[in-house]
Design a protein around this motif. Structure first.
Motif, PDB file in Angstrom:
ATOM      1  N   LEU A  35       0.831  -1.206   0.000  1.00 41.22           N
ATOM      2  CA  LEU A  35       0.000   0.000   0.000  1.00 41.22           C
ATOM      3  C   LEU A  35       0.868   1.259   0.000  1.00 41.22           C
ATOM      4  N   ALA A  36       1.954   1.203   0.777  1.00 42.42           N
ATOM      5  CA  ALA A  36       2.853   2.356   0.829  1.00 42.42           C
ATOM      6  C   ALA A  36       3.488   2.605  -0.539  1.00 42.42           C
ATOM      7  N   ASP A  37       3.886   1.522  -1.214  1.00 42.02           N
ATOM      8  CA  ASP A  37       4.477   1.654  -2.550  1.00 42.02           C
ATOM      9  C   ASP A  37       3.476   2.241  -3.536  1.00 42.02           C
ATOM     10  N   GLU A  38       2.221   1.754  -3.436  1.00 42.23           N
ATOM     11  CA  GLU A  38       1.171   2.243  -4.335  1.00 42.23           C
ATOM     12  C   GLU A  38       0.906   3.729  -4.098  1.00 42.23           C
ATOM     13  N   ARG A  39       0.903   4.125  -2.783  1.00 41.35           N
ATOM     14  CA  ARG A  39       0.680   5.532  -2.455  1.00 41.35           C
ATOM     15  C   ARG A  39       1.808   6.410  -3.018  1.00 41.35           C
ATOM     16  N   LEU A  40       3.042   5.922  -2.894  1.00 36.75           N
ATOM     17  CA  LEU A  40       4.190   6.663  -3.432  1.00 36.75           C
ATOM     18  C   LEU A  40       4.094   6.793  -4.955  1.00 36.75           C
ATOM     19  N   ALA A  41       3.653   5.709  -5.598  1.00 35.55           N
ATOM     20  CA  ALA A  41       3.516   5.734  -7.062  1.00 35.55           C
ATOM     21  C   ALA A  41       2.455   6.754  -7.470  1.00 35.55           C
ATOM     22  N   ARG A  42       1.325   6.767  -6.725  1.00 38.57           N
ATOM     23  CA  ARG A  42       0.259   7.729  -7.021  1.00 38.57           C
ATOM     24  C   ARG A  42       0.747   9.161  -6.824  1.00 38.57           C
ATOM     25  N   GLY A 100       3.825  10.202  -7.035  1.00 38.10           N
ATOM     26  CA  GLY A 100       4.749  10.508  -8.125  1.00 38.10           C
ATOM     27  C   GLY A 100       4.007  10.885  -9.390  1.00 38.10           C
ATOM     28  N   LEU A 101       2.932  10.143  -9.705  1.00 41.85           N
ATOM     29  CA  LEU A 101       2.130  10.425 -10.888  1.00 41.85           C
ATOM     30  C   LEU A 101       1.445  11.783 -10.763  1.00 41.85           C
ATOM     31  N   LEU A 102       0.943  12.076  -9.555  1.00 46.70           N
ATOM     32  CA  LEU A 102       0.278  13.358  -9.314  1.00 46.70           C
ATOM     33  C   LEU A 102       1.256  14.517  -9.525  1.00 46.70           C
ATOM     34  N   GLN A 161       0.938  17.471 -12.302  1.00 40.58           N
ATOM     35  CA  GLN A 161       0.943  18.881 -11.904  1.00 40.58           C
ATOM     36  C   GLN A 161       2.024  19.657 -12.659  1.00 40.58           C
ATOM     37  N   ALA A 162       3.193  19.013 -12.840  1.00 38.34           N
ATOM     38  CA  ALA A 162       4.282  19.666 -13.572  1.00 38.34           C
ATOM     39  C   ALA A 162       3.901  19.883 -15.026  1.00 38.34           C
ATOM     40  N   GLU A 163       3.229  18.875 -15.638  1.00 38.59           N
ATOM     41  CA  GLU A 163       2.800  18.995 -17.033  1.00 38.59           C
ATOM     42  C   GLU A 163       1.763  20.112 -17.197  1.00 38.59           C
ATOM     43  N   ILE A 164       0.839  20.214 -16.227  1.00 38.06           N
ATOM     44  CA  ILE A 164      -0.190  21.269 -16.268  1.00 38.06           C
ATOM     45  C   ILE A 164       0.473  22.639 -16.157  1.00 38.06           C
ATOM     46  N   ARG A 165       1.486  22.756 -15.264  1.00 38.92           N
ATOM     47  CA  ARG A 165       2.210  24.029 -15.131  1.00 38.92           C
ATOM     48  C   ARG A 165       2.910  24.390 -16.436  1.00 38.92           C
ATOM     49  N   ASP A 166       3.558  23.382 -17.056  1.00 39.15           N
ATOM     50  CA  ASP A 166       4.254  23.619 -18.332  1.00 39.15           C
ATOM     51  C   ASP A 166       3.285  24.096 -19.407  1.00 39.15           C
TER      52      ASP A 166
END
Length: 200
Positions: free
Chosen positions: A2-9, A11-13, A17-22
């Motif tokens: 679950l911790a790994d999945e949360r970290l992956a989510r 990271g994706l978020l 967010q970076a793509e939206i800023r760009d």
């Protein structure tokens, strides 16, 4: 797990967010570029208001050339007037003709060079005043062969195709304006730029 999945989510978020800023930064940049061009055209209109008009006995008034103008360059019509751009709700205010680098760019009609310089977002740009509040604009050139004040005839070589001003491929951005308002080049030019020898 679950911790790994949360970290992956997370990271994706962060990535989204970076793509939206760009995208937001790019849209803001395009809007500023468009505003800069509009301000330049308005300034040129004021300056040229007192200049002797191009139409003479040996030159046909620009308005009568509708549907008969040649394209400034031969190539692929990669972006049409009023089509959506690839970011935000901005639309093309002219046409982008993809063409071979260093190919000749030709004036579509006689007139006087009103601007020939670098403009952010449009690279090396040349603007020709045709009289009676008509102007044509040719952007993203590799080189400019005419200077402000030069008189040109239709078919004269004025620049070389390039990719200056942030274009991903070489070509010419072509705009036609009347009283500062962009017009659809396809309603003024004969045929398509890939169907005939342009600018002749």
């Amino acid at each position: 797990a679950l911790a790994d999945e949360r970290l992956a989510r997370e990271g994706l978020l962060h990535k989204l967010q970076a793509e939206i800023r760009d995208q937001g930064d790019r849209l803001a940049g395009l809007e500023k570029d468009e505003k800069r061009l509009q301000q330049l055209v308005q300034e040129l209109q004021r300056v040229l208001a007192d200049v002797e008009r191009v139409a003479t006995a040996r030159r046909q008034p620009f308005a009568k050339l509708k549907r008969t103008l040649p394209w400034p360059v031969s190539g692929e019509l990669a972006a049409k007037f009023n089509e959506r751009r690839d970011v935000g709700s901005l639309r093309w205010r002219g046409a982008f003709i993809a063409a071979a680098a260093n190919q000749d760019v030709r004036a579509v009609a006689s007139g006087r060079v009103a601007f020939a310089d670098w403009l952010r977002g449009f690279g090396l740009l040349i603007i020709i005043d045709h009289g009676n509040d008509y102007m044509t604009l040719y952007g993203h050139n590799q080189s400019l062969y005419r200077e402000v004040g030069d008189w040109v005839e239709g078919g004269d070589v004025i620049a070389a195709v390039g990719d200056t001003g942030g274009m991903a491929r070489p070509g010419v951005y072509f705009e036609l304006r009347h009283k500062g308002e962009p017009q659809d080049p396809q309603t003024w030019c004969a045929g398509r730029p890939d169907a005939a020898r342009a600018g002749r």
